[in-house]
Design a protein around this motif. Structure first.
Motif, PDB file in Angstrom:
ATOM      1  N   VAL A  12       0.858  -1.181   0.000  1.00 34.10           N
ATOM      2  CA  VAL A  12       0.000   0.000   0.000  1.00 34.10           C
ATOM      3  C   VAL A  12       0.896   1.233   0.000  1.00 34.10           C
ATOM      4  O   VAL A  12       1.812   1.342   0.820  1.00 34.10           O
ATOM      5  N   TYR A  13       0.608   2.154  -0.919  1.00 33.56           N
ATOM      6  CA  TYR A  13       1.436   3.355  -1.024  1.00 33.56           C
ATOM      7  C   TYR A  13       0.627   4.481  -1.666  1.00 33.56           C
ATOM      8  O   TYR A  13      -0.367   4.241  -2.352  1.00 33.56           O
ATOM      9  N   VAL A  14       1.020   5.724  -1.424  1.00 30.96           N
ATOM     10  CA  VAL A  14       0.412   6.889  -2.047  1.00 30.96           C
ATOM     11  C   VAL A  14       1.368   7.362  -3.128  1.00 30.96           C
ATOM     12  O   VAL A  14       2.537   7.657  -2.864  1.00 30.96           O
ATOM     13  N   ASP A  15       0.862   7.414  -4.364  1.00 26.94           N
ATOM     14  CA  ASP A  15       1.719   7.762  -5.498  1.00 26.94           C
ATOM     15  C   ASP A  15       0.842   8.156  -6.675  1.00 26.94           C
ATOM     16  O   ASP A  15      -0.383   8.164  -6.569  1.00 26.94           O
ATOM     17  N   HIS A  16       1.469   8.448  -7.799  1.00 24.23           N
ATOM     18  CA  HIS A  16       0.742   8.749  -9.025  1.00 24.23           C
ATOM     19  C   HIS A  16       0.057   7.476  -9.506  1.00 24.23           C
ATOM     20  O   HIS A  16       0.680   6.411  -9.537  1.00 24.23           O
ATOM     21  N   PRO A  17      -1.203   7.563  -9.893  1.00 22.85           N
ATOM     22  CA  PRO A  17      -1.880   6.378 -10.426  1.00 22.85           C
ATOM     23  C   PRO A  17      -1.473   6.127 -11.878  1.00 22.85           C
ATOM     24  O   PRO A  17      -0.970   7.016 -12.561  1.00 22.85           O
ATOM     25  N   VAL A  18      -1.720   4.927 -12.329  1.00 18.62           N
ATOM     26  CA  VAL A  18      -1.506   4.581 -13.735  1.00 18.62           C
ATOM     27  C   VAL A  18      -2.777   4.882 -14.530  1.00 18.62           C
ATOM     28  O   VAL A  18      -2.718   5.383 -15.643  1.00 18.62           O
ATOM     29  N   HIS A  19      -3.943   4.604 -13.938  1.00 16.68           N
ATOM     30  CA  HIS A  19      -5.196   4.714 -14.673  1.00 16.68           C
ATOM     31  C   HIS A  19      -6.186   5.714 -14.089  1.00 16.68           C
ATOM     32  O   HIS A  19      -6.864   6.408 -14.840  1.00 16.68           O
ATOM     33  N   ALA A  20      -6.311   5.803 -12.795  1.00 17.83           N
ATOM     34  CA  ALA A  20      -7.294   6.695 -12.165  1.00 17.83           C
ATOM     35  C   ALA A  20      -7.001   8.156 -12.539  1.00 17.83           C
ATOM     36  O   ALA A  20      -5.843   8.554 -12.644  1.00 17.83           O
ATOM     37  N   PRO A  21      -8.055   8.970 -12.729  1.00 13.52           N
ATOM     38  CA  PRO A  21      -7.865  10.351 -13.201  1.00 13.52           C
ATOM     39  C   PRO A  21      -7.556  11.365 -12.089  1.00 13.52           C
ATOM     40  O   PRO A  21      -8.189  12.407 -11.990  1.00 13.52           O
ATOM     41  N   ASN A  46      -2.657   3.475  -3.585  1.00 16.18           N
ATOM     42  CA  ASN A  46      -2.496   2.322  -4.473  1.00 16.18           C
ATOM     43  C   ASN A  46      -2.280   1.068  -3.640  1.00 16.18           C
ATOM     44  O   ASN A  46      -1.475   1.063  -2.708  1.00 16.18           O
ATOM     45  N   ILE A  47      -3.021   0.032  -3.988  1.00 17.55           N
ATOM     46  CA  ILE A  47      -2.886  -1.245  -3.298  1.00 17.55           C
ATOM     47  C   ILE A  47      -2.591  -2.309  -4.346  1.00 17.55           C
ATOM     48  O   ILE A  47      -3.348  -2.464  -5.300  1.00 17.55           O
ATOM     49  N   ASP A  48      -1.492  -2.992  -4.172  1.00 16.31           N
ATOM     50  CA  ASP A  48      -1.144  -4.121  -5.033  1.00 16.31           C
ATOM     51  C   ASP A  48      -1.287  -5.393  -4.219  1.00 16.31           C
ATOM     52  O   ASP A  48      -0.544  -5.610  -3.257  1.00 16.31           O
ATOM     53  N   PHE A  49      -2.259  -6.213  -4.589  1.00 18.81           N
ATOM     54  CA  PHE A  49      -2.425  -7.530  -3.996  1.00 18.81           C
ATOM     55  C   PHE A  49      -1.646  -8.475  -4.895  1.00 18.81           C
ATOM     56  O   PHE A  49      -1.860  -8.479  -6.116  1.00 18.81           O
ATOM     57  N   ALA A  50      -0.738  -9.269  -4.334  1.00 19.75           N
ATOM     58  CA  ALA A  50       0.153 -10.043  -5.197  1.00 19.75           C
ATOM     59  C   ALA A  50       0.585 -11.359  -4.575  1.00 19.75           C
ATOM     60  O   ALA A  50       0.396 -11.607  -3.390  1.00 19.75           O
ATOM     61  N   ASN A  51       1.174 -12.172  -5.438  1.00 19.52           N
ATOM     62  CA  ASN A  51       1.890 -13.379  -5.024  1.00 19.52           C
ATOM     63  C   ASN A  51       3.212 -13.347  -5.782  1.00 19.52           C
ATOM     64  O   ASN A  51       3.307 -13.852  -6.902  1.00 19.52           O
ATOM     65  N   PRO A  52       4.248 -12.716  -5.200  1.00 20.61           N
ATOM     66  CA  PRO A  52       5.513 -12.546  -5.896  1.00 20.61           C
ATOM     67  C   PRO A  52       6.144 -13.849  -6.403  1.00 20.61           C
ATOM     68  O   PRO A  52       6.831 -13.843  -7.422  1.00 20.61           O
ATOM     69  N   SER A  53       5.867 -14.951  -5.740  1.00 20.31           N
ATOM     70  CA  SER A  53       6.475 -16.211  -6.173  1.00 20.31           C
ATOM     71  C   SER A  53       5.915 -16.692  -7.515  1.00 20.31           C
ATOM     72  O   SER A  53       6.522 -17.536  -8.170  1.00 20.31           O
TER      73      SER A  53
END
Length: 91
Positions: free
Chosen positions: A29-38, A44-51
């Motif tokens: 979870v981080y606050v940054d520039h979005p890729v898509h949101a206007p 920004n929340i990235d739910f992931a499985n790095p493996s």
């Protein structure tokens, strides 16, 4: 202004990406520039499985208000359910 601060949490759940469902093991979870949101900045929340590689990711870009509403909705849903109902320890 970007904070460059990222909070992470270990997860035990599932997410659905373009290739179907996969196990989730981490959220970032981080606050940054979005890729898509206007908006100039989003939570920004990235739910992931790095493996499983970079494709095993579900990304969410929320306004501050939406992120706080999501936190409140999660807390309310858990408060309204019997304690432990959604716990990993419950079969």
């Amino acid at each position: 202004m970007c904070t460059y601060e990222t909070e992470t949490a270990e997860l035990d759940g599932s997410g659905k990406g373009p290739e179907g469902w996969f196990a989730l093991t981490r959220a970032a979870v981080y606050v940054d520039h979005p890729v898509h949101a206007p908006y100039a900045h989003t939570v920004n929340i990235d739910f992931a499985n790095p493996s499983l590689g970079p494709a095993a990711r579900v990304a969410v870009e929320l306004t501050e208000e939406a992120a706080l509403a999501l936190v409140a909705a999660i807390q309310a849903a858990l408060s309204n359910a019997p304690a432990g109902l959604a716990s990993a320890a419950t079969p």
